[in-house]
Write a protein that holds these residues in place. Structure first.
Motif, mmCIF file in Angstrom:
data_model
loop_
_atom_site.group_PDB
_atom_site.id
_atom_site.type_symbol
_atom_site.label_atom_id
_atom_site.label_comp_id
_atom_site.label_asym_id
_atom_site.label_seq_id
_atom_site.Cartn_x
_atom_site.Cartn_y
_atom_site.Cartn_z
ATOM 1 N N GLN A 199 0.840 -1.219 0.115
ATOM 2 C CA GLN A 199 -0.102 -0.025 -0.006
ATOM 3 C C GLN A 199 0.827 1.265 0.072
ATOM 4 O O GLN A 199 1.831 1.283 0.516
ATOM 5 C CB GLN A 199 -0.715 0.135 1.198
ATOM 6 N N PHE A 200 0.485 2.234 -0.901
ATOM 7 C CA PHE A 200 1.165 3.448 -0.643
ATOM 8 C C PHE A 200 0.754 4.223 0.560
ATOM 9 O O PHE A 200 -0.310 4.043 1.084
ATOM 10 C CB PHE A 200 0.691 4.402 -2.091
ATOM 11 N N ARG A 201 1.935 5.027 1.062
ATOM 12 C CA ARG A 201 1.556 5.849 2.299
ATOM 13 C C ARG A 201 1.530 7.368 1.826
ATOM 14 O O ARG A 201 2.453 7.694 0.835
ATOM 15 C CB ARG A 201 2.561 5.531 3.273
ATOM 16 N N SER A 202 1.243 8.175 2.594
ATOM 17 C CA SER A 202 1.148 9.594 2.267
ATOM 18 C C SER A 202 1.919 10.235 3.276
ATOM 19 O O SER A 202 2.168 9.988 4.603
ATOM 20 C CB SER A 202 -0.288 10.177 2.294
ATOM 21 N N GLU A 212 -4.381 11.350 4.885
ATOM 22 C CA GLU A 212 -4.657 11.696 3.405
ATOM 23 C C GLU A 212 -3.847 13.030 2.964
ATOM 24 O O GLU A 212 -3.322 13.647 3.859
ATOM 25 C CB GLU A 212 -6.016 11.683 3.225
ATOM 26 N N ILE A 213 -3.686 13.010 1.716
ATOM 27 C CA ILE A 213 -3.372 14.393 1.086
ATOM 28 C C ILE A 213 -4.497 15.248 0.931
ATOM 29 O O ILE A 213 -5.495 14.893 0.223
ATOM 30 C CB ILE A 213 -2.453 14.264 -0.037
ATOM 31 N N PHE A 271 3.831 17.339 -0.452
ATOM 32 C CA PHE A 271 3.336 16.068 -0.139
ATOM 33 C C PHE A 271 4.145 15.232 -1.083
ATOM 34 O O PHE A 271 4.471 15.292 -2.026
ATOM 35 C CB PHE A 271 2.064 16.189 -0.627
ATOM 36 N N LYS A 272 4.110 13.657 -0.632
ATOM 37 C CA LYS A 272 4.733 12.618 -1.274
ATOM 38 C C LYS A 272 3.479 11.323 -0.955
ATOM 39 O O LYS A 272 3.252 11.335 0.288
ATOM 40 C CB LYS A 272 6.069 12.445 -0.873
ATOM 41 N N HIS A 273 3.462 10.805 -2.099
ATOM 42 C CA HIS A 273 2.838 9.401 -2.049
ATOM 43 C C HIS A 273 3.694 8.426 -2.483
ATOM 44 O O HIS A 273 4.049 8.229 -3.371
ATOM 45 C CB HIS A 273 1.387 9.640 -2.851
ATOM 46 N N CYS A 274 4.055 7.588 -1.453
ATOM 47 C CA CYS A 274 5.050 6.624 -1.823
ATOM 48 C C CYS A 274 5.119 5.268 -0.858
ATOM 49 O O CYS A 274 4.375 5.150 -0.080
ATOM 50 C CB CYS A 274 6.612 7.003 -1.759
ATOM 51 N N GLU A 324 4.186 11.061 8.380
ATOM 52 C CA GLU A 324 3.097 10.376 7.776
ATOM 53 C C GLU A 324 1.783 10.805 8.027
ATOM 54 O O GLU A 324 1.669 11.228 9.234
ATOM 55 C CB GLU A 324 3.312 9.036 8.202
#
Length: 77
Positions: free
Chosen positions: A13-16, A46-47, A29-32, A43
């Motif tokens: 799962q991607f984390r924000s 949500e973004i 922001f980063k989604h990885c 962490e």
């Protein structure tokens, strides 16, 4: 055949994450998959773009993940 296996394989799962400046305001922001390297990344659940250049709400952060220590065998005496 690999295609069929990939359909049923568990996926990571991607984390924000949000980058905070020294005053606690969100700068990026980063989604990885893994936590970004560097200071200031936290962490979040949500973004939300309306958080940019604003302090993060207290409920936006994710509580730190607890990693289990390896179980060490008992030493025989």
């Amino acid at each position: 055949m690999n295609f069929l296996r990939s359909l049923f394989a568990p996926r990571q799962q991607f984390r924000s994450f949000a980058l905070l400046d020294s005053q606690g305001r969100c700068q990026a922001f980063k989604h990885c998959l893994m936590a970004p390297i560097g200071e200031g990344w936290v962490e979040i659940q949500e973004i939300r773009l309306n958080w940019l250049h604003q302090p993060l709400p207290a409920n936006a952060r994710v509580s730190p993940r607890i990693t289990r220590a390896r179980v060490q065998p008992m030493m025989a005496t």
